[in-house]
Design a protein around this motif. Structure first.
Motif, PDB file in Angstrom:
ATOM      1  N   GLY A  78       0.799  -1.165  -0.099  1.00  0.00           N
ATOM      2  CA  GLY A  78       0.035  -0.213  -0.073  1.00  0.00           C
ATOM      3  C   GLY A  78       0.971   1.344   0.035  1.00  0.00           C
ATOM      4  O   GLY A  78       2.208   1.188   0.030  1.00  0.00           O
ATOM      5  N   VAL A  79       0.285   2.506  -0.032  1.00  0.00           N
ATOM      6  CA  VAL A  79       0.821   3.657   0.268  1.00  0.00           C
ATOM      7  C   VAL A  79       0.815   4.168   1.442  1.00  0.00           C
ATOM      8  O   VAL A  79      -0.044   4.477   2.189  1.00  0.00           O
ATOM      9  N   TYR A  80       1.980   4.448   2.024  1.00  0.00           N
ATOM     10  CA  TYR A  80       2.205   4.825   3.557  1.00  0.00           C
ATOM     11  C   TYR A  80       2.441   6.371   3.481  1.00  0.00           C
ATOM     12  O   TYR A  80       3.090   6.873   2.619  1.00  0.00           O
ATOM     13  N   VAL A  81       1.668   7.092   4.235  1.00  0.00           N
ATOM     14  CA  VAL A  81       1.729   8.702   4.477  1.00  0.00           C
ATOM     15  C   VAL A  81       2.341   8.904   5.950  1.00  0.00           C
ATOM     16  O   VAL A  81       1.997   8.406   6.807  1.00  0.00           O
ATOM     17  N   CYS A  82       3.426   9.531   5.596  1.00  0.00           N
ATOM     18  CA  CYS A  82       4.319  10.246   6.863  1.00  0.00           C
ATOM     19  C   CYS A  82       3.750  11.713   7.206  1.00  0.00           C
ATOM     20  O   CYS A  82       3.819  12.331   6.118  1.00  0.00           O
ATOM     21  N   ALA A  83       3.397  12.187   8.399  1.00  0.00           N
ATOM     22  CA  ALA A  83       3.074  13.581   8.560  1.00  0.00           C
ATOM     23  C   ALA A  83       3.997  14.167   9.647  1.00  0.00           C
ATOM     24  O   ALA A  83       4.060  13.376  10.564  1.00  0.00           O
ATOM     25  N   ALA A  84       4.337  15.370   9.478  1.00  0.00           N
ATOM     26  CA  ALA A  84       5.038  16.088  10.439  1.00  0.00           C
ATOM     27  C   ALA A  84       4.404  17.224  11.135  1.00  0.00           C
ATOM     28  O   ALA A  84       3.975  18.286  10.146  1.00  0.00           O
ATOM     29  N   ASN A  85       3.949  17.188  12.153  1.00  0.00           N
ATOM     30  CA  ASN A  85       2.907  18.365  12.743  1.00  0.00           C
ATOM     31  C   ASN A  85       3.831  19.099  13.772  1.00  0.00           C
ATOM     32  O   ASN A  85       4.504  18.696  14.550  1.00  0.00           O
ATOM     33  N   ARG A  86       3.482  20.677  13.619  1.00  0.00           N
ATOM     34  CA  ARG A  86       4.036  21.168  14.343  1.00  0.00           C
ATOM     35  C   ARG A  86       3.032  21.319  15.923  1.00  0.00           C
ATOM     36  O   ARG A  86       1.912  21.355  15.588  1.00  0.00           O
ATOM     37  N   PRO A  87       3.698  21.000  16.993  1.00  0.00           N
ATOM     38  CA  PRO A  87       2.930  21.010  18.217  1.00  0.00           C
ATOM     39  C   PRO A  87       1.922  21.791  18.596  1.00  0.00           C
ATOM     40  O   PRO A  87       2.144  23.271  18.182  1.00  0.00           O
ATOM     41  N   GLY A  88       0.638  21.543  18.773  1.00  0.00           N
ATOM     42  CA  GLY A  88      -0.297  22.430  19.153  1.00  0.00           C
ATOM     43  C   GLY A  88      -1.124  23.245  17.889  1.00  0.00           C
ATOM     44  O   GLY A  88      -1.873  24.436  18.263  1.00  0.00           O
ATOM     45  N   THR A  89      -0.699  22.824  16.751  1.00  0.00           N
ATOM     46  CA  THR A  89      -1.163  23.581  15.773  1.00  0.00           C
ATOM     47  C   THR A  89      -1.753  22.467  14.551  1.00  0.00           C
ATOM     48  O   THR A  89      -1.579  21.219  14.628  1.00  0.00           O
ATOM     49  N   ARG A  90      -2.209  23.130  13.626  1.00  0.00           N
ATOM     50  CA  ARG A  90      -2.602  22.072  12.460  1.00  0.00           C
ATOM     51  C   ARG A  90      -1.690  22.100  11.189  1.00  0.00           C
ATOM     52  O   ARG A  90      -1.954  21.566  10.591  1.00  0.00           O
ATOM     53  N   MET A  91      -0.573  22.769  11.614  1.00  0.00           N
ATOM     54  CA  MET A  91       0.259  22.953  10.619  1.00  0.00           C
ATOM     55  C   MET A  91       1.109  21.599  10.391  1.00  0.00           C
ATOM     56  O   MET A  91       1.914  20.972  11.490  1.00  0.00           O
ATOM     57  N   ARG A  92       0.973  21.201   9.084  1.00  0.00           N
ATOM     58  CA  ARG A  92       1.774  19.814   8.753  1.00  0.00           C
ATOM     59  C   ARG A  92       2.329  19.777   7.605  1.00  0.00           C
ATOM     60  O   ARG A  92       1.862  20.561   6.628  1.00  0.00           O
ATOM     61  N   ARG A  93       3.315  18.852   7.470  1.00  0.00           N
ATOM     62  CA  ARG A  93       4.123  18.528   6.292  1.00  0.00           C
ATOM     63  C   ARG A  93       3.833  16.951   6.056  1.00  0.00           C
ATOM     64  O   ARG A  93       3.923  16.125   6.957  1.00  0.00           O
ATOM     65  N   THR A  94       3.536  16.422   4.552  1.00  0.00           N
ATOM     66  CA  THR A  94       3.284  15.121   4.383  1.00  0.00           C
ATOM     67  C   THR A  94       4.460  14.688   3.331  1.00  0.00           C
ATOM     68  O   THR A  94       4.931  15.420   2.635  1.00  0.00           O
ATOM     69  N   ALA A  95       4.665  13.264   3.351  1.00  0.00           N
ATOM     70  CA  ALA A  95       5.293  12.638   2.284  1.00  0.00           C
ATOM     71  C   ALA A  95       4.834  11.241   2.153  1.00  0.00           C
ATOM     72  O   ALA A  95       4.575  10.518   3.193  1.00  0.00           O
ATOM     73  N   LEU A  96       4.888  10.738   1.039  1.00  0.00           N
ATOM     74  CA  LEU A  96       4.206   9.593   0.695  1.00  0.00           C
ATOM     75  C   LEU A  96       5.559   8.649   0.134  1.00  0.00           C
ATOM     76  O   LEU A  96       6.391   8.737  -0.587  1.00  0.00           O
ATOM     77  N   GLY A  97       4.960   7.270   0.409  1.00  0.00           N
ATOM     78  CA  GLY A  97       5.772   6.132  -0.197  1.00  0.00           C
ATOM     79  C   GLY A  97       5.070   4.828  -0.322  1.00  0.00           C
ATOM     80  O   GLY A  97       4.158   4.761   0.562  1.00  0.00           O
ATOM     81  N   ARG A  98       5.475   4.183  -1.397  1.00  0.00           N
ATOM     82  CA  ARG A  98       4.469   2.984  -1.717  1.00  0.00           C
ATOM     83  C   ARG A  98       5.450   1.664  -1.346  1.00  0.00           C
ATOM     84  O   ARG A  98       6.597   1.642  -1.879  1.00  0.00           O
ATOM     85  N   LEU A  99       4.677   0.754  -0.572  1.00  0.00           N
ATOM     86  CA  LEU A  99       5.398  -0.621  -0.449  1.00  0.00           C
ATOM     87  C   LEU A  99       4.749  -1.508  -1.220  1.00  0.00           C
ATOM     88  O   LEU A  99       3.223  -1.927  -1.169  1.00  0.00           O
ATOM     89  N   VAL A 100       5.263  -2.324  -2.020  1.00  0.00           N
ATOM     90  CA  VAL A 100       4.964  -3.543  -2.837  1.00  0.00           C
ATOM     91  C   VAL A 100       5.483  -4.696  -2.239  1.00  0.00           C
ATOM     92  O   VAL A 100       6.699  -4.859  -1.962  1.00  0.00           O
ATOM     93  N   VAL A 101       4.638  -5.854  -1.762  1.00  0.00           N
ATOM     94  CA  VAL A 101       5.223  -6.972  -1.280  1.00  0.00           C
ATOM     95  C   VAL A 101       4.874  -7.957  -2.241  1.00  0.00           C
ATOM     96  O   VAL A 101       3.816  -8.158  -2.852  1.00  0.00           O
TER      97      VAL A 101
END
Length: 365
Positions: A285-308
């Motif tokens: 599947g496709v996995y999503v990594c999210a980096a959130n600034r504490p106490g806010t809704r500010m976030r950055r994301t990155a995606l990566g696909r895992l094929v088994v």
């Protein structure tokens, strides 16, 4: 085929896949040659053990061509191939690297083993060296080196030419040649380099400096997100996600399809890398990594696909039969795998092609 007392016998057939063979009971392999990494100027042995009615003759081929025997290349009594002083190149020859298979023959017919690839151990120069960094105190440093070794090189790191103390929880070493230093302090400033070693050689990367500066406010940034991975079942998947910012961002993981990642076999390495042990087909599947600034809704994301993927395996093997002349014989071979495996039929070691009296159906009969 042969005629004996009015009975029509069909020699045993071989159904071949990259992962193995299926044979009749009259002649079968106990051990077949396996892929192996050879070291130059050292001896190499490839196994080929067969059971069946004697006498049995075992012969070897390299790249589909009969392998001539010599004092340096011998077939032992048990069928094992012995190559003395393995060579990459020889005068008038391409050397010993290539694909090997063994053939076993007795009065019932001939069987050909799987093809085993023989590689030469090597460790060329680094094609990616670590790069110097300026990092705020409390931030994250990331160094990476890449080298294509055969077999895969073991990677370690040095700081100021001294082996890095990996017991420090702020240091995270990932198998793809990545060093992460979290919560950077002034004592972390120095010169880092990567050390790669395998049975062929040991190499050192260029040196990279880590300079630590004063703290300052920074928006969350993902320095390195997950890469697309293709793995085989039961391997370990490591999806990298390293984020920096001030205050330190919180890293979380999810699947793009909304399915739960689960907890069994799941582990977080360092401050955000996701490790999935013993992967199965369901982990694709496709996995999503999210980096959130504490106490806010500010976030950055990155995606990566895992094929088994799953290697081919036999569910049903062909069985030996005897039929009267003019009768029909049906052999069945069923296999599964991801991606779907391709089946090849052999008769007496030669590829079986459809003809006037031979039919291959969609279910590989």
């Amino acid at each position: 085929k042969c005629m004996t007392h009015g009975i029509f016998f069909l020699f045993p057939m071989l159904c071949s896949l990259s992962a193995g063979v299926c044979v009749g009971s009259e002649l079968s392999f106990l051990q077949q040659p396996s892929d192996v990494i050879a070291v130059r100027d050292r001896a190499l042995m490839l196994d080929c053990q067969v059971q069946g009615e004697e006498p049995i003759m075992v012969t070897w081929r390299r790249n589909g061509v009969p392998l001539p025997v010599s004092p340096r290349v011998r077939v032992l009594q048990n069928g094992t191939l012995l190559i003395q002083n393995f060579q990459k190149r020889r005068e008038g020859s391409d050397g010993d690297i290539g694909e090997y298979d063994c053939s076993a023959q007795n009065r019932f017919g001939l069987l050909v083993s799987r093809r085993a690839r023989v590689y030469l151990a090597s460790l060329p120069k680094f094609h990616t060296h670590p790069v110097s960094m300026n990092v705020n105190e409390g931030g994250v440093a990331r160094f990476q080196c890449q080298i294509n070794g055969v077999p895969e090189a073991q990677i370690s790191w040095e700081k100021d030419r001294v082996l890095l103390d990996t017991q420090d929880s702020r240091y995270t070493l990932l198998p793809m040649g990545v060093l992460q230093v979290t919560g950077v302090r002034q004592v972390d400033a120095g010169v880092f380099r990567c050390v790669a070693a395998n049975i062929a050689n040991t190499r050192y990367s260029h040196e990279a400096s880590l300079n630590v500066t004063g703290e300052s406010y920074k928006e969350p940034v993902i320095l390195s997100g997950p890469q697309n991975l293709t793995l085989t079942v039961h391997q370990t998947a490591i999806l990298e996600c390293i984020a920096t910012g001030n205050p330190r961002p919180i890293v979380s993981w999810s699947r793009l399809d909304g399915r739960s990642i689960g907890v069994e076999g799941i582990q977080v390495l360092g401050t955000g890398n996701l490790m999935i042990s013993d992967v199965s087909l369901q982990h694709s599947g496709v996995y999503v990594c999210a980096a959130n600034r504490p106490g806010t809704r500010m976030r950055r994301t990155a995606l990566g696909r895992l094929v088994v993927q799953a290697p081919p395996e036999f569910l049903q093997w062909p069985q030996s039969v005897s039929k009267p002349a003019g009768g029909s014989a049906v052999f069945t071979c069923v296999a599964q795998g991801v991606p779907e495996p391709h089946l090849i039929w052999l008769k007496n070691g030669k590829v079986l092609m459809p003809g006037h009296n031979i039919k291959l159906t969609n279910n590989n009969r």
